[in-house]
Design a protein around this motif. Structure first.
Motif, PDB file in Angstrom:
ATOM      1  N   ARG A   1       4.149  -3.250   0.509  1.00  0.00           N
ATOM      2  CA  ARG A   1       4.024  -4.133  -0.888  1.00  0.00           C
ATOM      3  C   ARG A   1       4.852  -5.251  -0.970  1.00  0.00           C
ATOM      4  O   ARG A   1       6.202  -5.244  -1.467  1.00  0.00           O
ATOM      5  CB  ARG A   1       3.885  -3.079  -1.563  1.00  0.00           C
ATOM      6  CG  ARG A   1       3.071  -2.091  -1.699  1.00  0.00           C
ATOM      7  CD  ARG A   1       2.129  -0.629  -2.596  1.00  0.00           C
ATOM      8  NE  ARG A   1       1.428  -1.978  -3.934  1.00  0.00           N
ATOM      9  CZ  ARG A   1       0.589  -1.834  -4.747  1.00  0.00           C
ATOM     10  NH1 ARG A   1       1.268  -0.200  -5.144  1.00  0.00           N
ATOM     11  NH2 ARG A   1       0.562  -2.630  -5.374  1.00  0.00           N
TER      12      ARG A   1
ATOM     13  N   SER B   1       4.509  -9.051  -3.666  1.00  0.00           N
ATOM     14  CA  SER B   1       4.760  -9.165  -5.407  1.00  0.00           C
ATOM     15  C   SER B   1       3.912 -10.015  -4.987  1.00  0.00           C
ATOM     16  O   SER B   1       3.050 -10.621  -6.133  1.00  0.00           O
ATOM     17  CB  SER B   1       6.053  -9.175  -6.006  1.00  0.00           C
ATOM     18  OG  SER B   1       6.852 -10.235  -5.327  1.00  0.00           O
TER      19      SER B   1
ATOM     20  N   HIS C   1      13.005   3.256  -1.976  1.00  0.00           N
ATOM     21  CA  HIS C   1      12.595   3.852  -2.648  1.00  0.00           C
ATOM     22  C   HIS C   1      13.424   6.062  -1.584  1.00  0.00           C
ATOM     23  O   HIS C   1      14.283   5.421  -0.843  1.00  0.00           O
ATOM     24  CB  HIS C   1      10.867   4.549  -2.370  1.00  0.00           C
ATOM     25  CG  HIS C   1      10.488   4.951  -0.600  1.00  0.00           C
ATOM     26  ND1 HIS C   1      10.743   5.601  -0.017  1.00  0.00           N
ATOM     27  CD2 HIS C   1      10.019   4.020  -0.347  1.00  0.00           C
ATOM     28  CE1 HIS C   1      10.692   6.762   0.468  1.00  0.00           C
ATOM     29  NE2 HIS C   1      10.113   5.407   1.293  1.00  0.00           N
TER      30      HIS C   1
ATOM     31  N   SER D   1       9.091  10.008  -1.306  1.00  0.00           N
ATOM     32  CA  SER D   1       8.338   8.700  -2.366  1.00  0.00           C
ATOM     33  C   SER D   1       8.479   8.164  -1.203  1.00  0.00           C
ATOM     34  O   SER D   1       8.314   8.264   0.463  1.00  0.00           O
ATOM     35  CB  SER D   1       9.296   8.284  -2.911  1.00  0.00           C
ATOM     36  OG  SER D   1       8.291   8.053  -3.899  1.00  0.00           O
TER      37      SER D   1
ATOM     38  N   ASN E   1       4.856   2.871  -2.787  1.00  0.00           N
ATOM     39  CA  ASN E   1       4.253   2.703  -3.742  1.00  0.00           C
ATOM     40  C   ASN E   1       4.952   3.337  -5.217  1.00  0.00           C
ATOM     41  O   ASN E   1       4.707   2.787  -6.689  1.00  0.00           O
ATOM     42  CB  ASN E   1       2.985   3.305  -4.232  1.00  0.00           C
ATOM     43  CG  ASN E   1       2.150   3.198  -2.650  1.00  0.00           C
ATOM     44  OD1 ASN E   1       1.509   1.809  -3.069  1.00  0.00           O
ATOM     45  ND2 ASN E   1       1.322   3.897  -1.996  1.00  0.00           N
ATOM     46  N   ASP E   2       6.217   4.288  -5.027  1.00  0.00           N
ATOM     47  CA  ASP E   2       6.618   4.837  -6.245  1.00  0.00           C
ATOM     48  C   ASP E   2       7.818   3.483  -6.954  1.00  0.00           C
ATOM     49  O   ASP E   2       7.412   2.987  -7.834  1.00  0.00           O
ATOM     50  CB  ASP E   2       7.904   6.035  -5.825  1.00  0.00           C
ATOM     51  CG  ASP E   2       8.801   6.203  -6.785  1.00  0.00           C
ATOM     52  OD1 ASP E   2       8.354   5.918  -7.674  1.00  0.00           O
ATOM     53  OD2 ASP E   2       9.649   6.575  -6.114  1.00  0.00           O
TER      54      ASP E   2
ATOM     55  N   TYR F   1       7.699   0.341  -6.446  1.00  0.00           N
ATOM     56  CA  TYR F   1       7.007  -0.772  -6.709  1.00  0.00           C
ATOM     57  C   TYR F   1       5.694  -1.236  -8.187  1.00  0.00           C
ATOM     58  O   TYR F   1       6.184  -2.171  -9.150  1.00  0.00           O
ATOM     59  CB  TYR F   1       5.324  -0.961  -5.635  1.00  0.00           C
ATOM     60  CG  TYR F   1       4.892  -2.513  -5.111  1.00  0.00           C
ATOM     61  CD1 TYR F   1       5.157  -3.434  -5.391  1.00  0.00           C
ATOM     62  CD2 TYR F   1       3.851  -2.373  -6.436  1.00  0.00           C
ATOM     63  CE1 TYR F   1       4.636  -4.822  -4.934  1.00  0.00           C
ATOM     64  CE2 TYR F   1       2.751  -3.919  -6.451  1.00  0.00           C
ATOM     65  CZ  TYR F   1       3.740  -5.073  -5.623  1.00  0.00           C
ATOM     66  OH  TYR F   1       2.576  -6.286  -5.900  1.00  0.00           O
ATOM     67  N   GLY F   2       5.707  -0.135  -9.035  1.00  0.00           N
ATOM     68  CA  GLY F   2       5.663   0.075 -10.030  1.00  0.00           C
ATOM     69  C   GLY F   2       7.280  -0.638 -11.026  1.00  0.00           C
ATOM     70  O   GLY F   2       6.293  -0.510 -12.414  1.00  0.00           O
TER      71      GLY F   2
ATOM     72  N   SER G   1       8.911  -3.949  -1.297  1.00  0.00           N
ATOM     73  CA  SER G   1       8.700  -3.231  -1.506  1.00  0.00           C
ATOM     74  C   SER G   1       8.628  -1.634  -0.116  1.00  0.00           C
ATOM     75  O   SER G   1       7.209  -1.934   0.536  1.00  0.00           O
ATOM     76  CB  SER G   1       8.112  -1.826  -2.761  1.00  0.00           C
ATOM     77  OG  SER G   1       8.319  -0.793  -2.502  1.00  0.00           O
TER      78      SER G   1
END
Length: 212
Positions: free
Chosen positions: A9, A11, A27, A31, A34-35, A37-38, A51
């Motif tokens: 992922r 940005s 991560h 996990s 997506n973890d 990335y929050g 990520s």
């Protein structure tokens, strides 16, 4: 097993990445990409953020992914293999001249091991609830000579990382890096808003360093 470039992922789109510092998120166990990335809204937007997903699958029924088998916690071989795979992905899929790492738990251990393997490659590391893998590397002397900035945050109630690994990290890190960070009262194996504020401040200072 290699990292899958299709599940990273980013940005910003590829056309907006040139000439900007890269911050890679790694991560924790169980996990995926997506973890962490929050956390992007909490981080300085001057960075291009990627990520990545760890390449291994934990034993059923644990969901998500892993950088190395959980029974290798505290052993150097699995962490080193994971860091080597990560560096291979970085070599093949990025062209950033300035790269920083932010890892949680297993991802923190892998981030620090990547820094140890290639001390000149990485500008800094943010290690959240992670540890330094025991065992000497040939590149540790070069790391100690360079002393890059490392932020280490962990909770006072974190009982996931064994105490001997925490004690090893407390002794090892100041001798090899420019260490900053905090132990957060009452925090378990997680990340708090207070910690994120400290991470953002650390990252803003690193952007200042890169601009000099």
């Amino acid at each position: 097993m290699s990292l899958d470039p299709e599940v990273v992922r980013w940005s910003v789109p590829e056309a907006e990445r040139a000439g900007r510092p890269l911050l890679v998120l790694l991560h924790g166990y169980g996990s995926d990409e997506n973890d962490l990335y929050g956390l992007v809204p909490y981080l300085p937007d001057s960075f291009v953020i990627a990520s990545v997903r760890a390449p291994l699958a934990p034993p059923w029924p644990m969901p998500g992914n892993a950088w190395y088998p959980i029974d290798e916690l505290g052993r150097s071989v699995g962490v080193t293999d994971a860091a080597t795979r990560f560096i291979a992905w970085l070599d093949e899929h990025t062209e950033a001249s300035a790269v920083g790492l932010l890892g949680f738990s297993q991802g923190g251990a892998v981030s620090l091991q990547a820094l140890r393997l290639q001390p000149e490659r990485f500008a800094f590391v943010v290690n959240l609830s992670g540890y330094v893998s025991p065992g000497a590397l040939e590149t540790d002397a070069a790391l100690a000579a360079r002393k890059p900035h490392v932020f280490w945050g962990r909770g006072s109630r974190d009982d996931v990382i064994p105490a001997p690994l925490v004690e090893h990290s407390v002794e090892w890190l100041p001798a090899h890096v420019e260490l900053s960070g905090r132990v957060y009262p009452g925090l378990t194996h997680s990340v708090s808003e207070e910690e994120l504020a400290d991470v953002r401040s650390f990252l803003e200072h690193r952007l200042d360093d890169l601009a000099e």
